[in-house]
Design a protein around this motif. Structure first.
Motif: not given
Length: 540
Positions: A454-462
């Motif tokens: 989940i953290e990886h996906v959130l980091l994809g938001t910049g």
């Protein structure tokens, strides 16, 4: 008298790493602390004087370890070296830790002698009345008035002052170390209850140092950072890889720990070592500009998963540096695997936005196991177990926890394996990938959920950071997750949720987004998830 004869030290154990450099580089700088420069000869003399005082204090009552209650001061470094030189191991105590935790660590260690830096005198005054045995207290000479007050109020303890240090006896020699004895004793955070004591032997730590020093081309011209508190085992790497190479150690001042860019430039450091949280915050402050740190030759990261974006940004900022991702729990002595970043190859080798933890040192062993202890193959996810000379002997005075974490496999009845609690997988090149903690794996609606995915996906938001914690019901089960994100993204709340909906199944989408200026860090510089969960409970 010949200089080398004057400083000749033991030829084994952790202390010998320093003493060999005293012989070879006695006039070169070994330490720069508070802008004061100390040569190997000066540091060696101070270590021997302190070792003599320790032995005087402990006549007839020698313990295996001595407590060093100091931080980022000359006392902290001479305390470590003096203790090792006296033939004992050291147990570091942190002046920033709560009183109750420090008391527990001191009592559990069994230490009868404590060396105190001036920065710890305030907490010492509160600590001593609570200690249930007589201590030998070695106080700094910088504040005699405070020391006299503390001594007068705690007459059950014996007090010594560094003013009592005598000119070293030229016939006196550092004590040789039994390789099976404790070199240092650290306490790691437990998920519940008291911290766990981990005695690390001289054999454990010299095995690590030998591998690292021979793997890299360090030399006496290098300038090493010293970022970690001594209660964090990565500080042992800072000190003894540096001193084992004849180089100079530069402790980073407390006020610069989370933003050390100026310190790196001012001192033209050549070797850097920190947790990934440090460059994460530096990037947020826009300090990782291309070619910002041209003096760096080596950059090491350990203690947390290393995000791909941070590795890329650091490599651009330290464009002349080799960037290495190290991995290892305290129980396996500092680090036990390594991965070298390559700007061309590595982006394609990252998984879930994280840099691989690479290959276990060739001197050690590893295997990945399932929940039923079956050995897994390439591509399968399981718990990493490690074995070899770096594996410690168990937890201090805790047979139950030792039996759970230190195990024997039927096919290797004479080998001890340590269960790391880390979920990993390996590829066909034997590169290991860290995929999260077993204890960070949640069950939501019957599904297994990895927080780091989940953290990886959130980091994809910049986002500069993204920290996910469980939303717990009263009975302790997770009903979902909450994410902490940078304050500047608060206006993008809906876009972030839409991004998650496009990437994650419903049960993994954060139920709550909390936007904060910064996330709290623990004393080791790692993200403090426990404190975030406490904040979440207050907000709920």
């Amino acid at each position: 008298m010949n200089q080398k004869q004057t400083h000749k030290g033991p030829d084994n154990g952790l202390g010998s790493v320093f003493w060999r450099s005293v012989e070879q580089f006695h006039d070169r700088p070994a330490l720069v602390v508070h802008d004061e420069v100390y040569s190997y000869k000066e540091l060696g003399d101070k270590a021997i004087q302190l070792a003599q005082l320790i032995q005087t204090a402990e006549i007839g009552e020698q313990q295996e370890v001595v407590a060093v209650f100091a931080s980022r001061s000359l006392t902290s470094y001479t305390g470590v070296l003096g203790t090792l030189t006296s033939g004992r191991g050291y147990v570091p105590l942190n002046p920033k830790f709560p009183l109750e935790r420090t008391l527990y660590m001191l009592q559990a260690s069994g230490a009868s002698t404590i060396i105190v830096g001036i920065e710890a005198l305030g907490l010492l005054a509160k600590l001593l009345p609570l200690v249930n045995r007589r201590l030998n207290v070695i106080l700094p000479m910088e504040d005699n008035e405070m020391g006299n007050i503390i001594a007068a109020r705690n007459q059950k303890h014996r007090f010594f002052c560094t003013m009592d240090l005598v000119e070293r006896n030229e016939w006196w020699r550092p004590y040789p170390s039994n390789l099976e004895k404790t070199a240092y004793l650290l306490f790691t955070s437990g998920s519940t209850g008291n911290p766990k004591g981990v005695p690390v032997s001289h054999r454990n730590v010299t095995s690590y140092l030998q591998h690292v020093i021979t793997s890299y081309s360090f030399n006496e011209l290098d300038r090493f950072s010293q970022m970690f508190d001594m209660t964090f085992d990565l500080s042992v790497h800072d000190m003894f890889i540096c001193w084992g190479s004849g180089a100079c150690l530069y402790p980073v001042p407390e006020q610069a720990v989370m933003s050390p860019a100026k310190f790196i430039k001012d001192h033209e450091l050549t070797v850097w070592f920190s947790v990934p949280s440090v460059p994460m915050f530096m990037q947020k402050l826009r300090l990782l500009k291309p070619n910002a740190f041209p003096s760096l030759r080596y950059s090491f990261f350990c203690g947390e998963a290393l995000p791909q974006g941070i590795a890329e940004a650091w490599q651009e900022a330290a464009n002349n540096s080799v960037v290495e991702n190290l991995y290892g729990p305290t129980e396996a002595t500092i680090a036990i695997s390594q991965y070298r970043w390559d700007a061309d190859r590595s982006p394609g080798e990252c998984k879930r936005g994280l840099v691989p933890i690479g290959q276990v040192f060739p001197t050690q062993e590893w295997r990945i196991i399932s929940e039923d202890f079956r050995e897994l193959s390439v591509g399968e996810v399981g718990e990493l177990c490690v074995s070899g000379t770096q594996i410690t002997r168990g937890y201090l005075n805790d047979d139950a926890k030792t039996k759970h974490s230190y195990i024997i496999f039927p096919d290797h009845p004479r080998k001890i394996w340590y269960r790391t609690g880390d979920l990993v997988m390996c590829n066909e090149s034997n590169n290991l990938y860290y995929l999260g903690r077993i204890d960070n794996q949640l069950q939501i609606m019957g599904y297994r959920v990895e927080i780091q995915e989940i953290e990886h996906v959130l980091l994809g938001t910049g986002a500069a950071f993204a920290v996910v914690v469980p939303l717990l019901q009263q009975h302790g089960k997770a009903e979902g997750v909450c994410a902490f994100l940078p304050k500047e993204l608060e206006a993008n709340h809906l876009e972030i949720l839409n991004h998650c909906q496009a990437k994650l199944p419903d049960y993994m989408i954060p139920r709550k987004l909390i936007f904060v200026e910064d996330v709290p860090l623990n004393s080791n510089g790692k993200i403090d998830r426990k404190q975030l969960m406490e904040q979440l409970e207050v907000l709920r």
